[in-house]
Design an enzyme around this catalytic site. Structure first.
Site, PDB file in Angstrom:
ATOM      1  N   THR A   1      -2.740   1.728   1.227  1.00 38.62           N
ATOM      2  CA  THR A   1      -3.233   0.241   1.563  1.00 38.62           C
ATOM      3  C   THR A   1      -2.646  -0.147   2.953  1.00 38.62           C
ATOM      4  O   THR A   1      -1.656   0.036   3.166  1.00 38.62           O
ATOM      5  CB  THR A   1      -2.409  -0.803   0.779  1.00 38.62           C
ATOM      6  OG1 THR A   1      -2.724  -0.477  -0.789  1.00 38.62           O
ATOM      7  CG2 THR A   1      -2.788  -2.324   0.865  1.00 38.62           C
TER       8      THR A   1
ATOM      9  N   LYS B   1      -8.520  -5.241  -0.491  1.00 34.17           N
ATOM     10  CA  LYS B   1      -7.317  -4.850  -0.922  1.00 34.17           C
ATOM     11  C   LYS B   1      -6.212  -5.830  -0.623  1.00 34.17           C
ATOM     12  O   LYS B   1      -5.239  -6.539  -1.512  1.00 34.17           O
ATOM     13  CB  LYS B   1      -6.721  -3.508  -0.622  1.00 34.17           C
ATOM     14  CG  LYS B   1      -5.507  -2.936  -0.972  1.00 34.17           C
ATOM     15  CD  LYS B   1      -5.086  -2.978  -2.784  1.00 34.17           C
ATOM     16  CE  LYS B   1      -3.999  -2.612  -2.838  1.00 34.17           C
ATOM     17  NZ  LYS B   1      -3.854  -3.056  -4.623  1.00 34.17           N
TER      18      LYS B   1
ATOM     19  N   LYS C   1       5.136  -5.373   2.408  1.00 33.80           N
ATOM     20  CA  LYS C   1       4.330  -4.641   3.365  1.00 33.80           C
ATOM     21  C   LYS C   1       2.724  -5.462   3.386  1.00 33.80           C
ATOM     22  O   LYS C   1       2.019  -5.798   4.277  1.00 33.80           O
ATOM     23  CB  LYS C   1       4.018  -3.291   3.368  1.00 33.80           C
ATOM     24  CG  LYS C   1       3.139  -2.879   3.994  1.00 33.80           C
ATOM     25  CD  LYS C   1       1.925  -1.988   3.268  1.00 33.80           C
ATOM     26  CE  LYS C   1       2.180  -1.332   2.402  1.00 33.80           C
ATOM     27  NZ  LYS C   1       0.983  -0.799   1.662  1.00 33.80           N
TER      28      LYS C   1
HETATM   29  N1  LIG Z   1       2.378   1.953  -6.536  1.00 32.39           N
HETATM   30  C1  LIG Z   1       1.227   1.200  -6.782  1.00 32.39           C
HETATM   31  O1  LIG Z   1       1.230   0.537  -7.770  1.00 32.39           O
HETATM   32  C2  LIG Z   1       0.378   0.864  -5.925  1.00 32.39           C
HETATM   33  C3  LIG Z   1       0.572   1.505  -4.389  1.00 32.39           C
HETATM   34  N2  LIG Z   1      -0.693   1.390  -3.715  1.00 32.39           N
HETATM   35  C4  LIG Z   1      -0.232   1.800  -2.212  1.00 32.39           C
HETATM   36  O2  LIG Z   1      -0.569   3.239  -2.309  1.00 32.39           O
HETATM   37  C5  LIG Z   1       0.198   3.546  -1.100  1.00 32.39           C
HETATM   38  C6  LIG Z   1       1.453   4.628  -1.748  1.00 32.39           C
HETATM   39  O3  LIG Z   1       2.054   3.967  -2.682  1.00 32.39           O
HETATM   40  P1  LIG Z   1       2.988   4.680  -3.659  1.00 32.39           P
HETATM   41  O4  LIG Z   1       2.565   6.003  -4.216  1.00 32.39           O
HETATM   42  O5  LIG Z   1       3.431   3.560  -4.641  1.00 32.39           O
HETATM   43  O6  LIG Z   1       4.237   4.710  -2.806  1.00 32.39           O
HETATM   44  P2  LIG Z   1       5.581   5.771  -2.605  1.00 32.39           P
HETATM   45  O7  LIG Z   1       6.458   4.935  -1.783  1.00 32.39           O
HETATM   46  O8  LIG Z   1       5.812   6.341  -4.061  1.00 32.39           O
HETATM   47  O9  LIG Z   1       4.937   7.156  -1.898  1.00 32.39           O
HETATM   48  C7  LIG Z   1       4.467   6.914  -0.300  1.00 32.39           C
HETATM   49  C8  LIG Z   1       3.953   8.199   0.003  1.00 32.39           C
HETATM   50  O10 LIG Z   1       3.845   8.229   1.522  1.00 32.39           O
HETATM   51  C9  LIG Z   1       4.690   9.344   2.149  1.00 32.39           C
HETATM   52  N3  LIG Z   1       5.419   8.936   3.309  1.00 32.39           N
HETATM   53  C10 LIG Z   1       6.036   7.681   3.817  1.00 32.39           C
HETATM   54  N4  LIG Z   1       6.097   7.752   5.194  1.00 32.39           N
HETATM   55  C11 LIG Z   1       5.566   8.703   5.472  1.00 32.39           C
HETATM   56  C12 LIG Z   1       5.444   9.303   6.909  1.00 32.39           C
HETATM   57  N5  LIG Z   1       5.946   8.745   8.031  1.00 32.39           N
HETATM   58  N6  LIG Z   1       4.735  10.480   7.130  1.00 32.39           N
HETATM   59  C13 LIG Z   1       4.047  11.027   6.283  1.00 32.39           C
HETATM   60  N7  LIG Z   1       4.103  10.548   4.755  1.00 32.39           N
HETATM   61  C14 LIG Z   1       4.967   9.525   4.757  1.00 32.39           C
HETATM   62  C15 LIG Z   1       5.749   9.715   1.335  1.00 32.39           C
HETATM   63  O11 LIG Z   1       6.226  10.638   1.432  1.00 32.39           O
HETATM   64  P3  LIG Z   1       7.818  11.444   1.058  1.00 32.39           P
HETATM   65  O12 LIG Z   1       7.751  11.790  -0.247  1.00 32.39           O
HETATM   66  O13 LIG Z   1       8.278  12.466   2.050  1.00 32.39           O
HETATM   67  O14 LIG Z   1       8.810   9.924   0.992  1.00 32.39           O
HETATM   68  C16 LIG Z   1       5.179   9.366  -0.203  1.00 32.39           C
HETATM   69  O15 LIG Z   1       4.257  10.670  -0.406  1.00 32.39           O
HETATM   70  C17 LIG Z   1       0.806   2.586  -0.480  1.00 32.39           C
HETATM   71  O16 LIG Z   1       0.031   2.173   0.746  1.00 32.39           O
HETATM   72  C18 LIG Z   1       0.755   1.299  -1.618  1.00 32.39           C
HETATM   73  O17 LIG Z   1       0.944   0.100  -0.999  1.00 32.39           O
HETATM   74  C19 LIG Z   1      -1.906   0.881  -3.982  1.00 32.39           C
HETATM   75  C20 LIG Z   1      -2.173   0.569  -5.273  1.00 32.39           C
HETATM   76  C21 LIG Z   1      -1.072   0.591  -6.397  1.00 32.39           C
HETATM   77  O1  LIG Z   2      -1.276  -2.359  -5.114  1.00 34.19           O
HETATM   78  C1  LIG Z   2      -0.676  -2.589  -6.134  1.00 34.19           C
HETATM   79  C2  LIG Z   2      -1.671  -2.767  -7.373  1.00 34.19           C
HETATM   80  O2  LIG Z   2      -0.906  -2.921  -8.470  1.00 34.19           O
HETATM   81  O3  LIG Z   2      -2.768  -2.789  -7.007  1.00 34.19           O
END
Ligand SMILES: NC(=O)C1=CN([C@@H]2O[C@H](COP(=O)(O)OP(=O)(O)OC[C@H]3O[C@@H](n4cnc5c(N)ncnc54)[C@H](OP(=O)(O)O)[C@@H]3O)[C@@H](O)[C@H]2O)C=CC1
Ligand SMILES: O=CC(=O)O
Length: 287
Positions: free
Chosen positions: A96, A171, A239
């Site tokens: 996102t 989104k 965010k």
């Molecule tokens: N969780 C949810 O319910 C939902 C989330 N989203 C979106 O999906 C995306 C991922 O969410 P989610 O999986 O929950 O988040 P997490 O915080 O669990 O995972 C984030 C990921 O991004 C990586 N990351 C963070 N910073 C960096 C960087 N500077 N360089 C490289 N890799 C990086 C992390 O790596 P590391 O392990 O090394 O920290 C990890 O793999 C977000 O944009 C979120 O808004 C969308 C729908 C639903």
């Molecule tokens: O981004 C979060 C979700 O639940 O969709």
């Protein structure tokens, strides 16, 4: 479809990559904290040492990263996506982010001959585990058609929304509504409690009326117990509010409710709740 690369094994990326493996896709994963890939290896994944190594190996690569800074870093930094992307390869960013970030990535990928799709998702950890996401894709329609078999595994419905930016904007609109709803829900639970009502009865009443929804049903009982196991981390919801408010700013759309919700999520972050589920915004009221 040939093998798929997967960059970012967080809450969502892990569930999505496991799902692809379970459905017979060959998946090569990379994560900034590489040790988090170990569990995926047990499910049959291969590991790439860098994003560039994954892109080199795979015809299609999906990214699922925390925010705009992460999405940009994985593409533009040393050993990033751009070093190996070329004609015949597709990059699908499902993080996102805002439309501007997505456009920057799109331009960089296509200037190297690659094709690009933004495809953020609606639906959280459980829908990701169950292959029930809603996919909001935009960009290269040919690439979209090629990756539909993967989208069919990851989601219950995919939308193709046209030009780059439309998926990102959709989104953000959805999550802006969700974040505002979560704050109204939290206030309602506290108001019920403080005015002498049983909050569990409130949940039952809500569930039978016109504003019943899966989010209230799923999160409500845990919130009443002050329990917030992270499905959607609060820092990501904040965010999304921030990015949605910027979209409102660009379009001169007044959003007082969303602005207040954003402040509540910021307050929750200041209390150290950023890694808890976004329902932990409840703590800003109940404390
Ligand atoms: N969780 C949810 O319910 C939902 C989330 N989203 C979106 O999906 C995306 C991922 O969410 P989610 O999986 O929950 O988040 P997490 O915080 O669990 O995972 C984030 C990921 O991004 C990586 N990351 C963070 N910073 C960096 C960087 N500077 N360089 C490289 N890799 C990086 C992390 O790596 P590391 O392990 O090394 O920290 C990890 O793999 C977000 O944009 C979120 O808004 C969308 C729908 C639903
Ligand atoms: O981004 C979060 C979700 O639940 O969709």
């Amino acid at each position: 479809m040939e093998g798929i690369g997967f960059l970012g094994i967080g809450i969502m990326g892990k569930a999505m990559a496991v799902n692809l493996l379970r459905h017979g896709f060959k998946v090569t994963v990379w994560n900034r904290t590489l040790s988090r890939c170990d569990e995926l290896v047990q499910h049959g994944a291969s590991v790439g040492e860098t994003p560039a190594a994954v892109i080199k190996k795979c015809k299609y690569t999906i990214a699922m990263l925390s925010d705009p800074a992460a999405a940009l870093s994985v593409v533009f930094d040393k050993h990033g996506t751009l070093e190996q992307i070329c004609g015949g390869k597709g990059y699908i960013d499902m993080s996102t982010v805002d439309a501007d970030t997505s456009s920057q990535i799109s331009q960089a990928i296509t200037s190297k001959g690659g094709s690009f799709l933004e495809a953020p998702v609606s639906g959280s950890k459980k829908p990701a585990e169950d292959g029930q996401l809603v996919i909001l894709a935009a960009g290269d329609k040919d690439l979209y058609d090629q990756v539909v078999p993967a989208f069919d595994v990851l989601g219950k419905k995919s939308f193709f929304l046209g030009q780059i930016g439309n998926g990102a904007k959709m989104k953000l609109v959805v999550n802006m509504i969700m974040g505002s709803m979560m704050n109204a829900f939290s206030e309602g639970i506290v108001l019920a409690d403080k005015s002498g009502l049983d909050p569990h009865t409130l949940l039952d009443v809500l569930d039978l009326g016109a504003i019943a929804n899966p989010m209230f049903k799923m999160k409500g009982p845990a919130m009443i117990k002050n329990s917030y196991p992270p499905a959607f981390p609060l820092k990501h919801q904040q965010k999304d509010m921030r990015l949605a408010l910027a979209l409102g700013d660009e379009n001169a759309v007044p959003m007082p409710v969303a602005a207040a919700a954003n402040e509540a999520f910021k307050k929750a972050r200041s209390l150290g709740l950023g890694d808890h589920d976004f329902s932990a915004v409840f703590e800003t009221l109940s404390k």
